[in-house]
Scaffold this motif. Structure first.
Motif: not given
Ligand code: KIV
Ligand code: ZN
Length: 523
Positions: A28-51
């Motif tokens: 989970q912490p790794e996913k958060l780091r990647v998600a933050r990097a994706l937001a900084e990269l400027g992607v429009d949508v982050i598919e964060a997983g399959f709840p």
């Protein structure tokens, strides 16, 4: 504001389709780091997983929804109430969120996987989109294996799900089977034959089984798609997904041909790519387009001569456009904070002061062992500082003796966060094996080693070695990595990181169970 018809949305699925591929699972912490990097990269949508996939997936999607700003956060769901409700609950904290429902439509999937007739597929898809719309204003529908579905039936499903309220319809080439001309034809067919298609955003989702994921995605854009689903470094099921950095740079470099734009800050591509590679342990091939080590290297004399005259002779992308500001500037033990900070920033990393001080100390310690430090060394220091799993165990000391005619011996001394200092000796088939056994004896965690890799982070005699270790424990795979000029030490640290991850996971499971028991007791 009306959507810009020339804007192609970038829908990143590194955390869902990417993470699904073997060996790419993230904590989970790794996913958060990647998600933050994706937001900084400027992607429009982050598919964060399959709840609905697992409790852990639900929690990760929920954490991204709560903590990551700037992009739409999306969760995948099958066409059933439980999946859709779980997704809605996981996502609701995100200011903008989307539920992505999918159902296979091709004859092969209908017959062998779902055992459902066309009418049942149609009804189930429509019901699911309606259900999702009751819980979320932004709903995407994907007819899985669309590229192998009968055109008329596909058009029927797409039309019905638009009527039911989907605002994005995604056309997946699930098994990477289609070819560009055929895929463009499919998009044109849908645009001509589906009522209401102009009201929704058409999306494309390609897999790379025949190496055409990027080409097929680009061709879909030419034929009217305005969202591309892709992953960093193209990681994903089997041969992977459409690679984000390649598709984005193709649209940017050939803007006059495609006439569309994206919101991606391309100078963040290289650091994001390195981050994902570092976290997942999936190395980037040297010759990978856009972010590979050789992407901007010129070896042949004629090419070098041309480059010296003008870079445009042999280079269509500039390294700085993708955030790669490689230099042959070498740092060493006499380099000061200022030079080091400049190099860290030029490599695309922003470190807070405390973090910077820690990395600078490590840099100094490394420079004492290693004469020259290259960009690869600095990246390894920064990425390790950002992400090392700080668990209960720390390596205090390691001593190994290797014999060519007898088993090797290792003595490890470990400190536990609860204050215990444990020392253990073990013999093994070489110093690495011996130190792994000593760690198992000291911690009491017995794991099955599945894969062990060593690679040089840079070139040269005193290059650092990165060790990556995969182990299986309680039917789960754990990964640890570490970098050092001493490969026995990096291997031992990598193994200890795995043990720490196992202990952290066990503590997490225990506290979840305790919370559940407490909730039950409270009625
Ligand atoms: O490849 C695929 O079809 C998918 C869907 C869930 C969109 O990943
Ligand atoms: Zn997929």
């Amino acid at each position: 504001m009306a959507p810009n018809p020339d804007q192609v949305l970038i829908f990143d699925t590194t955390l869902r389709d990417g993470e699904q591929s073997p060996g790419c699972s993230m904590t989970q912490p790794e996913k958060l780091r990647v998600a933050r990097a994706l937001a900084e990269l400027g992607v429009d949508v982050i598919e964060a997983g399959f709840p609905a996939a697992s409790r852990g997936d639900w929690e990760s999607v929920n954490a991204v929804a709560r903590e990551v700003q700037g992009a739409i956060v999306c969760g995948l769901a099958r066409c059933n109430r439980e999946d859709i409700e779980l997704a809605a609950r996981a996502l609701q904290a995100a200011p903008r969120h989307r539920i992505h429902v999918f159902l296979a439509t091709s004859a092969i999937h209908r017959q062998y996987k779902l055992n459902m007739a066309q009418e049942e597929i149609l009804r189930t898809a429509v019901d699911a989109v309606r259900m999702a719309r009751e819980l979320c204003a932004d709903v995407e529908f994907s007819p899985e294996d669309a590229s192998r579905t009968e055109l008329e039936f596909l058009a029927q499903v797409v039309e019905a799900t638009i009527e039911a309220g989907a605002s994005t319809v995604n056309i997946p080439d699930t098994v990477g089977y289609t070819v560009p001309d055929e895929f463009a034809e499919l998009f044109r067919y849908l645009r001509k034959n589906v009522r209401g298609i102009d009201k929704v955003r058409l999306s494309v989702h390609c897999h790379n089984d025949l190496g055409m994921a990027v080409a097929n995605s680009l061709t879909a854009v030419v034929a009217g798609a305005r969202q591309i689903e892709c992953t960093i470094n193209g990681i994903g099921e089997r041969a992977g997904n459409c690679s984000l950095e390649e598709v984005v740079m193709a649209l940017k470099t050939r803007a006059a041909f495609f006439n569309v734009s994206t919101s991606v800050h391309t100078s963040r591509l290289y650091p994001t790519s390195r981050l994902v590679s570092n976290i997942t342990g999936m190395p980037i091939p040297r010759n990978k387009a856009v972010v590979g080590e050789n992407a901007f290297a010129h070896e042949a004399g004629i090419h070098q001569h041309g480059m010296l005259k003008h870079h445009s002779t042999y280079e269509i992308l500039r390294p700085e456009d993708v955030g790669l500001s490689r230099s042959h500037l070498v740092l060493g033990k006499h380099s000061g904070r200022h030079a080091f900070r400049e190099r860290v920033q030029a490599l695309g990393f922003e470190l807070e002061e405390l973090e910077f001080n820690r990395v600078f100390e490590e840099f100094k310690a490394l420079a004492d062992k290693k004469k020259e430090l290259f960009d690869g060394d600095i990246e390894a220091l920064v990425l390790r500082a950002e992400g090392s799993a700080s668990g209960p165990w720390t390596l205090v000391d390691l001593k190994t003796v290797a014999h060519s005619k007898a088993p090797a011996e290792a003595v490890v001394r470990l400190q536990h966060a609860d204050g215990r200092l444990v020392e253990q000796t073990a013999a093994g088939d070489g110093p690495v094996d011996a130190s792994f056994k000593a760690i198992e004896a000291a911690t009491g965690v017995k794991a099955v080693l599945r894969k062990f890799e060593i690679r040089g982070v840079t070139e040269g005699e005193d290059a650092q070695g990165e060790a990556v270790v995969y182990v299986e424990y309680n039917q789960r795979t754990y990964r640890g990595s570490s970098v050092s000029t001493n490969i026995v030490e990096s291997s031992t640290q990598a193994f200890l990181e795995v043990i720490n991850r196992i202990e952290l996971a066990q503590a997490g499971t225990r506290s979840r169970e305790e919370r559940a028991a407490a909730a039950q007791a409270a009625g």
